[in-house]
Motif scaffolding. Structure first.
Motif, mmCIF file in Angstrom:
data_model
loop_
_atom_site.group_PDB
_atom_site.id
_atom_site.type_symbol
_atom_site.label_atom_id
_atom_site.label_comp_id
_atom_site.label_asym_id
_atom_site.label_seq_id
_atom_site.Cartn_x
_atom_site.Cartn_y
_atom_site.Cartn_z
ATOM 1 N N THR A 155 -3.660 -5.304 5.266
ATOM 2 C CA THR A 155 -3.999 -6.697 4.982
ATOM 3 C C THR A 155 -3.592 -7.019 3.546
ATOM 4 O O THR A 155 -3.348 -6.120 2.728
ATOM 5 C CB THR A 155 -5.504 -6.942 5.142
ATOM 6 O OG1 THR A 155 -6.215 -6.178 4.143
ATOM 7 C CG2 THR A 155 -5.990 -6.542 6.530
ATOM 8 N N ALA A 156 -3.561 -8.300 3.239
ATOM 9 C CA ALA A 156 -3.248 -8.716 1.871
ATOM 10 C C ALA A 156 -4.264 -8.152 0.889
ATOM 11 O O ALA A 156 -3.905 -7.699 -0.210
ATOM 12 C CB ALA A 156 -3.205 -10.242 1.782
ATOM 13 N N ASP A 157 -5.520 -8.151 1.287
ATOM 14 C CA ASP A 157 -6.567 -7.631 0.405
ATOM 15 C C ASP A 157 -6.377 -6.147 0.137
ATOM 16 O O ASP A 157 -6.531 -5.684 -1.008
ATOM 17 C CB ASP A 157 -7.948 -7.888 1.021
ATOM 18 C CG ASP A 157 -9.074 -7.397 0.124
ATOM 19 O OD1 ASP A 157 -9.222 -7.931 -0.986
ATOM 20 O OD2 ASP A 157 -9.804 -6.467 0.536
ATOM 21 N N GLN A 158 -6.028 -5.387 1.157
ATOM 22 C CA GLN A 158 -5.803 -3.950 0.974
ATOM 23 C C GLN A 158 -4.616 -3.703 0.041
ATOM 24 O O GLN A 158 -4.659 -2.799 -0.805
ATOM 25 C CB GLN A 158 -5.563 -3.290 2.333
ATOM 26 C CG GLN A 158 -6.801 -3.181 3.188
ATOM 27 C CD GLN A 158 -6.489 -2.749 4.618
ATOM 28 O OE1 GLN A 158 -5.407 -3.032 5.157
ATOM 29 N NE2 GLN A 158 -7.433 -2.046 5.246
ATOM 30 N N SER A 159 -3.565 -4.490 0.183
ATOM 31 C CA SER A 159 -2.398 -4.329 -0.686
ATOM 32 C C SER A 159 -2.744 -4.659 -2.131
ATOM 33 O O SER A 159 -2.331 -3.944 -3.064
ATOM 34 C CB SER A 159 -1.253 -5.228 -0.203
ATOM 35 O OG SER A 159 -0.774 -4.804 1.051
ATOM 36 N N CYS A 160 -3.512 -5.727 -2.341
ATOM 37 C CA CYS A 160 -3.914 -6.082 -3.704
ATOM 38 C C CYS A 160 -4.748 -4.985 -4.333
ATOM 39 O O CYS A 160 -4.548 -4.611 -5.499
ATOM 40 C CB CYS A 160 -4.688 -7.397 -3.696
ATOM 41 S SG CYS A 160 -3.657 -8.866 -3.405
ATOM 42 N N ARG A 161 -5.679 -4.437 -3.547
ATOM 43 C CA ARG A 161 -6.538 -3.388 -4.093
ATOM 44 C C ARG A 161 -5.752 -2.112 -4.393
ATOM 45 O O ARG A 161 -6.040 -1.413 -5.373
ATOM 46 C CB ARG A 161 -7.690 -3.101 -3.127
ATOM 47 C CG ARG A 161 -8.753 -4.206 -3.167
ATOM 48 C CD ARG A 161 -10.028 -3.833 -2.424
ATOM 49 N NE ARG A 161 -9.871 -4.045 -0.992
ATOM 50 C CZ ARG A 161 -9.849 -3.107 -0.072
ATOM 51 N NH1 ARG A 161 -9.941 -1.837 -0.433
ATOM 52 N NH2 ARG A 161 -9.731 -3.390 1.213
ATOM 53 N N GLU A 173 -3.870 -2.807 -7.651
ATOM 54 C CA GLU A 173 -4.845 -2.841 -8.748
ATOM 55 C C GLU A 173 -5.257 -1.435 -9.162
ATOM 56 O O GLU A 173 -5.387 -1.150 -10.370
ATOM 57 C CB GLU A 173 -6.085 -3.632 -8.322
ATOM 58 C CG GLU A 173 -5.883 -5.139 -8.309
ATOM 59 C CD GLU A 173 -7.086 -5.872 -7.744
ATOM 60 O OE1 GLU A 173 -7.886 -5.238 -7.013
ATOM 61 O OE2 GLU A 173 -7.240 -7.073 -8.022
ATOM 62 N N THR A 216 0.835 -1.201 0.000
ATOM 63 C CA THR A 216 0.000 0.000 0.000
ATOM 64 C C THR A 216 0.867 1.247 0.000
ATOM 65 O O THR A 216 2.094 1.178 0.068
ATOM 66 C CB THR A 216 -0.921 0.009 1.232
ATOM 67 O OG1 THR A 216 -0.109 -0.091 2.419
ATOM 68 C CG2 THR A 216 -1.906 -1.145 1.193
ATOM 69 N N THR A 251 -1.131 -14.131 -3.101
ATOM 70 C CA THR A 251 -1.241 -14.062 -1.641
ATOM 71 C C THR A 251 -0.506 -15.222 -0.980
ATOM 72 O O THR A 251 -0.523 -15.348 0.244
ATOM 73 C CB THR A 251 -2.714 -14.061 -1.183
ATOM 74 O OG1 THR A 251 -3.375 -15.209 -1.723
ATOM 75 C CG2 THR A 251 -3.423 -12.795 -1.646
ATOM 76 N N ALA A 262 1.299 -10.242 -1.941
ATOM 77 C CA ALA A 262 0.690 -9.508 -0.829
ATOM 78 C C ALA A 262 0.646 -10.397 0.404
ATOM 79 O O ALA A 262 0.658 -11.630 0.305
ATOM 80 C CB ALA A 262 -0.716 -9.055 -1.195
ATOM 81 N N ASP A 271 -0.580 -10.194 4.949
ATOM 82 C CA ASP A 271 -1.042 -9.424 6.106
ATOM 83 C C ASP A 271 0.172 -8.990 6.929
ATOM 84 O O ASP A 271 1.041 -9.805 7.259
ATOM 85 C CB ASP A 271 -1.974 -10.267 6.975
ATOM 86 C CG ASP A 271 -3.273 -10.645 6.263
ATOM 87 O OD1 ASP A 271 -3.681 -9.888 5.358
ATOM 88 O OD2 ASP A 271 -3.861 -11.679 6.614
#
Length: 376
Positions: free
Chosen positions: A69-75, A78, A41, A94, A62, A64
């Motif tokens: 989080t991994a999801d936040q880094s991916c987004r 992206e 991020t 991930t 990505a 945590d």
């Protein structure tokens, strides 16, 4: 006329312009190369996108962590990839798996990729390289297993920030910290505790901006601003007058502020309780600083050896983009040499001449010190 771009779009557009400038400056060309780096991020979301913009096939890992989080880094990645139109070149991951690692030509030591340990190294193909996205004196063995890399003929080199004229950012980030503490630099008195090129560059930058500076450390430095730790009276006099005590030690594990350090927190509180401690790097007595009520930024509690407590990322996107682009260029030069069949030592020499590559300091250096100077 109102700007039609939202703040996030403005930053992405600005970052794209800076990235393109640096790709041209560094002559970065990653076409036909595969990069294994992180998805992260903030300003570090740009690393994977810079590689893709320069033509690479990118795997971005990505995970945590304390930042996201991994999801936040991916987004985050992206969003930048869409803005830069490079999303098709990036595969977000991930999990660290052999399938992707075995395809990589270049592996960065970025946060979510670490540790680059023996099990990970065994997954790499012959001729793969690891580029440190910072200076080699900041290498931490638990994060990159240099012995395992060399045993597997995997070349590891760092990024020489001096070649990039990068050190002035260190002074600028300290100036920002001072401003956030309500301190002007001009006419301020700053005592540096520590040693090394980044500390020296920081004090030079502060001096150019009108500060009075002095340096004290476990490792002697040349210059008329040096205060010996044995000169207790001179050191205490400087502490009594200073506005800021800047901690930055990257060459010694000995504490800076502690009973067994250069000065104790109790002595600082007695001599000058209003001074601000800016804790950038090194070891300090966290409990002592806290119990004495001294002001410490970012926080005494963040202190640990070989982990910077704030970086040039606090200045925004330019320093990070410049450093990441240069690190990728180091990786590119190494990878292309290895793909041509050059051995590790010949590749290291070539990388020193054609990029901001940096060998390790003794006793971990691959090349002799004289050879490094000759080919740098």
């Amino acid at each position: 006329m109102n700007n039609p771009l939202a703040p996030a779009e403005l930053e992405a557009a600005r970052a794209l312009r800076i990235a393109r400038q640096n790709i041209r400056t560094q002559k970065l060309d990653l076409n036909n190369l595969t990069i294994y780096t992180e998805a992260a991020t903030g300003t570090y979301a740009y690393t994977a996108c810079i590689a893709a913009l320069a033509g690479a096939r990118v795997y971005a890992l990505a995970g945590d962590n304390k930042w996201a989080t991994a999801d936040q880094s991916c987004r985050a990645v992206e969003a930048v990839a869409r803005a830069w139109n490079v999303e098709k070149a990036i595969t977000l991951l991930t999990q660290k798996r052999e399938a992707e690692l075995s395809r990589a030509d270049i592996i960065t030591n970025s946060g979510n990729v670490r540790p680059v340990d023996a099990p990970m190294i065994r997954c790499l193909k012959p001729g793969a390289v690891v580029c440190l996205m910072w200076e080699t004196f900041e290498w931490r063995p638990e994060e990159v297993d240099l012995q395992a890399c060399r045993a597997s003929d995997i070349l590891v080199m760092g990024t020489d920030e001096a070649k990039l004229d990068f050190f002035p950012f260190a002074a600028e980030s300290t100036i920002k910290m001072m401003h956030e503490c309500g301190l002007a630099v001009h006419h301020s008195v700053v005592l540096g505790l520590g040693s090394g090129p980044i500390m020296r560059a920081t004090l030079r930058g502060l001096k150019k901006n009108g500060a009075e500076v002095a340096l004290c450390g476990h490792i002697p430095e040349e210059g008329d601003t040096w205060i010996s730790p044995d000169s207790t009276a001179a050191l205490h006099d400087m502490i009594a007058r200073c506005d800021v005590i800047l901690c930055d030690e990257r060459e010694s594990r000995r504490p800076l502020i502690a009973e067994e350090g250069l000065v104790s927190a109790a002595d600082i509180a007695r001599l000058n309780p209003s001074c601000v401690i800016i804790n950038r790097h090194g070891v300090v007595d966290t409990d002592g600083i806290t119990s004495c009520g001294l002001m410490c930024r970012p926080s005494a509690r963040t202190a640990s050896w070989q982990t910077p407590h704030y970086t040039t990322a606090i200045l925004g996107i330019r320093p990070v983009i410049e450093l990441m682009t240069a690190g990728l260029r180091v990786g590119e030069v190494m990878a292309r040499c290895r793909l041509r069949g050059m051995d590790v030592v010949s590749t290291a020499y070539h990388a020193l001449r054609h990029s901001a590559a940096q060998d390790f300091p003794p006793p971990f250096n691959l090349l002799s010190e004289s050879a490094q100077k000759q080919h740098a």
